[in-house]
Design a protein around this motif. Structure first.
Motif, PDB file in Angstrom:
ATOM      1  N   ILE A  36       0.832  -1.205   0.000  1.00 36.55           N
ATOM      2  CA  ILE A  36       0.000   0.000   0.000  1.00 36.55           C
ATOM      3  C   ILE A  36       0.867   1.256   0.000  1.00 36.55           C
ATOM      4  O   ILE A  36       0.596   2.211  -0.729  1.00 36.55           O
ATOM      5  N   LEU A  37       1.935   1.251   0.806  1.00 37.60           N
ATOM      6  CA  LEU A  37       2.831   2.407   0.885  1.00 37.60           C
ATOM      7  C   LEU A  37       3.547   2.657  -0.438  1.00 37.60           C
ATOM      8  O   LEU A  37       3.657   3.804  -0.887  1.00 37.60           O
ATOM      9  N   ASN A  38       4.016   1.602  -1.094  1.00 42.51           N
ATOM     10  CA  ASN A  38       4.690   1.761  -2.389  1.00 42.51           C
ATOM     11  C   ASN A  38       3.747   2.348  -3.438  1.00 42.51           C
ATOM     12  O   ASN A  38       4.139   3.217  -4.220  1.00 42.51           O
ATOM     13  N   ALA A  39       2.508   1.876  -3.459  1.00 44.60           N
ATOM     14  CA  ALA A  39       1.532   2.407  -4.413  1.00 44.60           C
ATOM     15  C   ALA A  39       1.239   3.877  -4.115  1.00 44.60           C
ATOM     16  O   ALA A  39       1.112   4.692  -5.032  1.00 44.60           O
ATOM     17  N   LYS A  40       1.162   4.197  -2.820  1.00 49.33           N
ATOM     18  CA  LYS A  40       0.887   5.592  -2.427  1.00 49.33           C
ATOM     19  C   LYS A  40       2.050   6.506  -2.826  1.00 49.33           C
ATOM     20  O   LYS A  40       1.842   7.619  -3.317  1.00 49.33           O
ATOM     21  N   LYS A  41       3.289   6.031  -2.641  1.00 50.50           N
ATOM     22  CA  LYS A  41       4.467   6.822  -3.024  1.00 50.50           C
ATOM     23  C   LYS A  41       4.505   7.068  -4.523  1.00 50.50           C
ATOM     24  O   LYS A  41       4.961   8.109  -4.974  1.00 50.50           O
ATOM     25  N   GLU A  42       4.056   6.070  -5.291  1.00 51.33           N
ATOM     26  CA  GLU A  42       4.047   6.195  -6.741  1.00 51.33           C
ATOM     27  C   GLU A  42       2.813   6.934  -7.246  1.00 51.33           C
ATOM     28  O   GLU A  42       2.664   7.149  -8.446  1.00 51.33           O
ATOM     29  N   GLY A  43       1.916   7.321  -6.341  1.00 50.70           N
ATOM     30  CA  GLY A  43       0.728   8.084  -6.703  1.00 50.70           C
ATOM     31  C   GLY A  43      -0.287   7.301  -7.499  1.00 50.70           C
ATOM     32  O   GLY A  43      -0.894   7.826  -8.424  1.00 50.70           O
ATOM     33  N   ARG A  44      -0.482   6.057  -7.152  1.00 44.81           N
ATOM     34  CA  ARG A  44      -1.416   5.210  -7.900  1.00 44.81           C
ATOM     35  C   ARG A  44      -2.191   4.328  -6.922  1.00 44.81           C
ATOM     36  O   ARG A  44      -1.850   4.220  -5.751  1.00 44.81           O
ATOM     37  N   ALA A  45      -3.223   3.712  -7.440  1.00 45.37           N
ATOM     38  CA  ALA A  45      -3.980   2.740  -6.639  1.00 45.37           C
ATOM     39  C   ALA A  45      -3.247   1.399  -6.668  1.00 45.37           C
ATOM     40  O   ALA A  45      -2.443   1.148  -7.576  1.00 45.37           O
ATOM     41  N   VAL A  46      -3.513   0.568  -5.693  1.00 45.83           N
ATOM     42  CA  VAL A  46      -2.911  -0.768  -5.660  1.00 45.83           C
ATOM     43  C   VAL A  46      -3.510  -1.582  -6.804  1.00 45.83           C
ATOM     44  O   VAL A  46      -4.728  -1.639  -6.968  1.00 45.83           O
ATOM     45  N   HIS A  47      -2.644  -2.190  -7.624  1.00 36.20           N
ATOM     46  CA  HIS A  47      -3.105  -2.997  -8.750  1.00 36.20           C
ATOM     47  C   HIS A  47      -3.764  -4.276  -8.269  1.00 36.20           C
ATOM     48  O   HIS A  47      -3.462  -4.773  -7.185  1.00 36.20           O
ATOM     49  N   LYS A  48      -4.635  -4.815  -9.092  1.00 39.46           N
ATOM     50  CA  LYS A  48      -5.274  -6.075  -8.723  1.00 39.46           C
ATOM     51  C   LYS A  48      -4.212  -7.176  -8.661  1.00 39.46           C
ATOM     52  O   LYS A  48      -3.245  -7.169  -9.419  1.00 39.46           O
ATOM     53  N   ASP A  49      -4.385  -8.078  -7.757  1.00 39.67           N
ATOM     54  CA  ASP A  49      -3.479  -9.216  -7.532  1.00 39.67           C
ATOM     55  C   ASP A  49      -2.051  -8.780  -7.170  1.00 39.67           C
ATOM     56  O   ASP A  49      -1.104  -9.520  -7.376  1.00 39.67           O
ATOM     57  N   GLU A  50      -1.879  -7.576  -6.643  1.00 41.52           N
ATOM     58  CA  GLU A  50      -0.548  -7.092  -6.255  1.00 41.52           C
ATOM     59  C   GLU A  50      -0.177  -7.530  -4.841  1.00 41.52           C
ATOM     60  O   GLU A  50       0.992  -7.685  -4.518  1.00 41.52           O
ATOM     61  N   PHE A  51      -1.176  -7.746  -3.984  1.00 39.66           N
ATOM     62  CA  PHE A  51      -0.895  -8.192  -2.624  1.00 39.66           C
ATOM     63  C   PHE A  51      -0.342  -9.608  -2.650  1.00 39.66           C
ATOM     64  O   PHE A  51      -0.776 -10.438  -3.442  1.00 39.66           O
ATOM     65  N   GLU A  52       0.617  -9.862  -1.760  1.00 42.39           N
ATOM     66  CA  GLU A  52       1.204 -11.194  -1.676  1.00 42.39           C
ATOM     67  C   GLU A  52       1.653 -11.462  -0.253  1.00 42.39           C
ATOM     68  O   GLU A  52       2.122 -10.556   0.431  1.00 42.39           O
ATOM     69  N   THR A  53       1.474 -12.684   0.206  1.00 42.40           N
ATOM     70  CA  THR A  53       1.963 -13.088   1.520  1.00 42.40           C
ATOM     71  C   THR A  53       3.066 -14.111   1.330  1.00 42.40           C
ATOM     72  O   THR A  53       3.265 -14.633   0.231  1.00 42.40           O
ATOM     73  N   ALA A  54       3.759 -14.415   2.406  1.00 43.67           N
ATOM     74  CA  ALA A  54       4.855 -15.384   2.327  1.00 43.67           C
ATOM     75  C   ALA A  54       4.339 -16.761   1.916  1.00 43.67           C
ATOM     76  O   ALA A  54       4.931 -17.436   1.074  1.00 43.67           O
ATOM     77  N   CYS A  55       3.215 -17.179   2.486  1.00 44.35           N
ATOM     78  CA  CYS A  55       2.701 -18.519   2.181  1.00 44.35           C
ATOM     79  C   CYS A  55       2.153 -18.599   0.751  1.00 44.35           C
ATOM     80  O   CYS A  55       2.340 -19.602   0.070  1.00 44.35           O
ATOM     81  N   SER A  56       1.489 -17.548   0.281  1.00 37.79           N
ATOM     82  CA  SER A  56       0.948 -17.588  -1.082  1.00 37.79           C
ATOM     83  C   SER A  56       2.058 -17.509  -2.131  1.00 37.79           C
ATOM     84  O   SER A  56       1.933 -18.095  -3.206  1.00 37.79           O
ATOM     85  N   SER A  57       3.127 -16.803  -1.835  1.00 35.82           N
ATOM     86  CA  SER A  57       4.231 -16.740  -2.798  1.00 35.82           C
ATOM     87  C   SER A  57       5.042 -18.032  -2.797  1.00 35.82           C
ATOM     88  O   SER A  57       5.628 -18.394  -3.809  1.00 35.82           O
ATOM     89  N   ALA A  58       5.061 -18.752  -1.674  1.00 35.35           N
ATOM     90  CA  ALA A  58       5.799 -20.006  -1.596  1.00 35.35           C
ATOM     91  C   ALA A  58       5.000 -21.187  -2.136  1.00 35.35           C
ATOM     92  O   ALA A  58       5.576 -22.231  -2.440  1.00 35.35           O
ATOM     93  N   CYS A  59       3.696 -21.037  -2.276  1.00 33.79           N
ATOM     94  CA  CYS A  59       2.828 -22.123  -2.731  1.00 33.79           C
ATOM     95  C   CYS A  59       2.921 -22.249  -4.249  1.00 33.79           C
ATOM     96  O   CYS A  59       2.363 -21.442  -4.979  1.00 33.79           O
ATOM     97  N   SER A  60       3.613 -23.269  -4.707  1.00 33.41           N
ATOM     98  CA  SER A  60       3.836 -23.428  -6.147  1.00 33.41           C
ATOM     99  C   SER A  60       2.596 -23.935  -6.877  1.00 33.41           C
ATOM    100  O   SER A  60       2.469 -23.752  -8.086  1.00 33.41           O
ATOM    101  N   SER A  61       1.660 -24.554  -6.167  1.00 36.30           N
ATOM    102  CA  SER A  61       0.467 -25.091  -6.819  1.00 36.30           C
ATOM    103  C   SER A  61      -0.616 -24.039  -7.026  1.00 36.30           C
ATOM    104  O   SER A  61      -1.581 -24.277  -7.749  1.00 36.30           O
ATOM    105  N   GLY A  62      -0.485 -22.888  -6.368  1.00 36.41           N
ATOM    106  CA  GLY A  62      -1.486 -21.841  -6.502  1.00 36.41           C
ATOM    107  C   GLY A  62      -2.735 -22.083  -5.682  1.00 36.41           C
ATOM    108  O   GLY A  62      -3.756 -21.434  -5.880  1.00 36.41           O
ATOM    109  N   SER A  63      -2.662 -23.015  -4.738  1.00 41.76           N
ATOM    110  CA  SER A  63      -3.837 -23.316  -3.917  1.00 41.76           C
ATOM    111  C   SER A  63      -4.055 -22.293  -2.815  1.00 41.76           C
ATOM    112  O   SER A  63      -5.141 -22.216  -2.254  1.00 41.76           O
ATOM    113  N   MET A  64      -3.046 -21.486  -2.505  1.00 37.02           N
ATOM    114  CA  MET A  64      -3.188 -20.421  -1.529  1.00 37.02           C
ATOM    115  C   MET A  64      -3.132 -19.097  -2.275  1.00 37.02           C
ATOM    116  O   MET A  64      -2.164 -18.807  -2.970  1.00 37.02           O
ATOM    117  N   VAL A  65      -4.195 -18.294  -2.131  1.00 36.71           N
ATOM    118  CA  VAL A  65      -4.297 -17.028  -2.851  1.00 36.71           C
ATOM    119  C   VAL A  65      -4.598 -15.940  -1.833  1.00 36.71           C
ATOM    120  O   VAL A  65      -5.369 -16.146  -0.904  1.00 36.71           O
TER     121      VAL A  65
END
Length: 110
Positions: A36-65
């Motif tokens: 959220i802070l990076n998007a605010k610094k760049e003067g834009r809204a947060v893009h869709k699907d831009e949020f990511e957590t450690a578990c969702s980024s580590a999940c190679s099967s895509g079962s955690m979103v």
């Protein structure tokens, strides 16, 4: 404090607990706030699907979103509205942030 574990104590993004102590998931609030802070610094809204957590980024099967449930264009919004989606203990009035999907079973076995 000069070894690897001592340095982790000084990192506010890493929780260090003694063995056998469980920590409740914070949904990686530090990563969410950074997005959220990076998007605010760049003067834009947060893009869709831009949020990511450690578990969702580590999940190679895509079962955690992970995503913004308030954004109708986000992938998690469609998953939440799916017929297979359910919340744990929703019949007692809880409003959890985690949505599960019912497992698909093959009932037409030949």
């Amino acid at each position: 404090m000069n070894n690897e574990y001592g340095k982790m104590v000084l990192n506010p993004d890493v929780v260090v607990r003694s063995r056998g102590v469980m920590e409740k998931c914070s949904m990686c609030i530090q990563m969410t706030q950074a997005t959220i802070l990076n998007a605010k610094k760049e003067g834009r809204a947060v893009h869709k699907d831009e949020f990511e957590t450690a578990c969702s980024s580590a999940c190679s099967s895509g079962s955690m979103v992970f995503g913004d449930i308030n954004n109708p264009e986000d992938a998690v919004t469609a998953l939440k509205e799916d017929d297979r989606a359910f919340h744990v203990l929703d019949y007692i009035g809880t409003k959890p942030n985690v949505v599960y999907q019912v497992k698909v079973r093959n009932t037409n076995e030949a």
